[in-house]
Design a protein around this motif. Sequence first.
Motif, short mmCIF file in Angstrom:
data_model
loop_
_atom_site.label_atom_id
_atom_site.label_comp_id
_atom_site.label_asym_id
_atom_site.label_seq_id
_atom_site.Cartn_x
_atom_site.Cartn_y
_atom_site.Cartn_z
N VAL A 46 0.83 -1.20 0.00
CA VAL A 46 0.00 0.00 0.00
C VAL A 46 0.87 1.25 0.00
O VAL A 46 0.61 2.22 -0.70
CB VAL A 46 -0.96 -0.01 1.20
CG1 VAL A 46 -1.70 1.31 1.32
CG2 VAL A 46 -1.94 -1.17 1.08
N SER A 47 1.93 1.23 0.81
CA SER A 47 2.86 2.36 0.88
C SER A 47 3.98 2.14 -0.13
O SER A 47 4.62 1.09 -0.15
CB SER A 47 3.43 2.46 2.29
OG SER A 47 4.42 3.46 2.37
N LYS A 51 4.04 7.25 -3.04
CA LYS A 51 3.01 7.69 -2.08
C LYS A 51 3.19 6.90 -0.79
O LYS A 51 2.48 5.93 -0.53
CB LYS A 51 1.61 7.48 -2.66
CG LYS A 51 0.52 8.22 -1.88
CD LYS A 51 -0.81 8.11 -2.60
CE LYS A 51 -1.89 8.91 -1.90
NZ LYS A 51 -3.20 8.82 -2.61
N LYS A 53 3.49 6.02 3.43
CA LYS A 53 2.38 5.84 4.37
C LYS A 53 1.89 7.12 5.01
O LYS A 53 0.72 7.23 5.36
CB LYS A 53 2.77 4.83 5.46
CG LYS A 53 3.78 5.33 6.49
CD LYS A 53 3.88 4.34 7.65
CE LYS A 53 4.78 4.83 8.73
NZ LYS A 53 4.82 4.02 9.94
N LEU A 56 -1.25 8.48 3.47
CA LEU A 56 -2.36 7.55 3.36
C LEU A 56 -3.27 7.65 4.58
O LEU A 56 -2.79 7.88 5.69
CB LEU A 56 -1.83 6.11 3.26
CG LEU A 56 -0.92 5.80 2.07
CD1 LEU A 56 -0.33 4.40 2.22
CD2 LEU A 56 -1.66 5.94 0.75
N LEU A 58 -4.56 5.72 6.92
CA LEU A 58 -4.48 4.36 7.44
C LEU A 58 -5.30 4.15 8.71
O LEU A 58 -5.58 3.01 9.07
CB LEU A 58 -3.02 4.00 7.71
CG LEU A 58 -2.14 3.84 6.45
CD1 LEU A 58 -0.70 3.61 6.84
CD2 LEU A 58 -2.66 2.70 5.58
N THR A 63 -5.10 11.74 6.26
CA THR A 63 -3.80 11.10 6.17
C THR A 63 -3.06 11.24 7.49
O THR A 63 -3.36 12.11 8.31
CB THR A 63 -2.95 11.72 5.05
OG1 THR A 63 -2.61 13.07 5.40
CG2 THR A 63 -3.70 11.72 3.72
N ASP A 96 -1.90 18.21 1.42
CA ASP A 96 -2.28 17.94 2.80
C ASP A 96 -2.16 19.16 3.70
O ASP A 96 -2.69 19.16 4.82
CB ASP A 96 -1.42 16.81 3.36
CG ASP A 96 -2.01 15.44 3.04
OD1 ASP A 96 -2.98 15.38 2.27
OD2 ASP A 96 -1.50 14.43 3.55
N ASP A 140 4.27 10.20 10.45
CA ASP A 140 3.50 8.99 10.14
C ASP A 140 3.14 8.18 11.38
O ASP A 140 2.96 6.97 11.31
CB ASP A 140 4.26 8.11 9.15
CG ASP A 140 5.67 7.76 9.63
OD1 ASP A 140 6.06 8.22 10.72
OD2 ASP A 140 6.37 7.03 8.90
N ASP A 331 -7.70 -3.11 -1.98
CA ASP A 331 -8.30 -1.91 -2.57
C ASP A 331 -9.10 -2.25 -3.83
O ASP A 331 -9.46 -1.37 -4.60
CB ASP A 331 -7.23 -0.86 -2.89
CG ASP A 331 -6.19 -1.35 -3.90
OD1 ASP A 331 -6.35 -2.46 -4.45
OD2 ASP A 331 -5.20 -0.61 -4.12
N SER A 348 -2.86 -4.40 -3.17
CA SER A 348 -2.96 -3.03 -3.67
C SER A 348 -2.60 -3.03 -5.14
O SER A 348 -1.46 -3.36 -5.50
CB SER A 348 -2.01 -2.10 -2.90
OG SER A 348 -2.10 -0.77 -3.39
#
Length: 375
Positions: A46-47, A51, A53, A56, A58, A63, A96, A140, A331, A348
Amino acid sequence: MEFGEECQHVAVDGERLTAIELRTSISACIIPVVLSGGGGSRLWPVSTNEKPKQFLPLNGSHTLFRGTVERVSDRSRFAAPIIVGSALHEELLERDLAGIEAQLIFEPCAKNTAAAIAMAALMAREGHGEDALLLVMPSDHVIDDSKAFCDAVVKGEAAARAGRLVAFGVRPTAPETGYGYIRLGREIPGIQGVMDVANFVEKPSLEVAKAIVGDGEHLWNAGIFLFRVGTVLEELREFAPEIARAAEGAIASGARKGDHFWPDSAAMAGCPDKSFDYAVMEHSRRVAVVPMSPGWSDLGSWDSIADMADGQMDADFVTTVDCDDCYVRTDGLRISALGVRDLIIVASGQRLLIVPRGRSQEVKRLLSAMGAPAT
């Protein structure tokens, strides 16, 4: 004096302040420094480098990066943050930060946290002076109880103003092998709730982790720090002089456009790649620690995410029959599992990860086997 009182005064008082008064008020603020240069490779697939983590959602709708910035958005307590991130993620950072004032430093290459903190301290010194405090945070991590976190910062402020490098340690709840540990010393005289550091323990084996969690004298090292600008620059020059020189050259020869700053890439090219813990904290004689329990996790592996989740994810695309203690996340790829135990299954796009629970810290071994960069 209440925490952040001077910052609040500057923000709401309509009187004109002299340059000296304004500088003194600003210098008393706590400046958040958000480190966002990591690749989050342990949360592959996913990470990704494109892009990672921190960008994201999560653990909710926002994010992790946005959650970190919002945690220090009270301008009566904190000044506008300094963000240190990769030049590759400029668009993600700007997205963000929508609506949030910040100064951004775009690293031309990843040189770990010591260099990032050095550059942030040099930039903070320009605008706030050497007496300003920096609150350094990874972008993160998850902190469920922001009040408990801010209370811990309040406890550490006096020690930081007295010239200490203050770390924040989390009461361990399990023998984690993916975390570093801090062994507690005695409480610092006259500063309640702040302890000396006896020593640091790097990521231990499971048996060692079980022993040190059981003794009650160790904390997880959260990688969050509070210190004066002048103090951290002094310690960097003493214990990591090559990093300090590279950061000084990169800032002196960098390019600025508004709140965006690009350090000089040539100056950073030869900078040693070291974490702040290795480069400074494990050598300094000024280190202190504040124990805290704010519901913290670094979400550093799929095991930690699975522990926070309630069963499988994405029920529309997942079917499990006679499965026990499995975490399944996708996903869009349809996943069906029968009769398996203790697995983490994450899909993913066209990438699929299958790993036993308890071994997701080893995902970097897979990336190495695939010839992919692991950051």
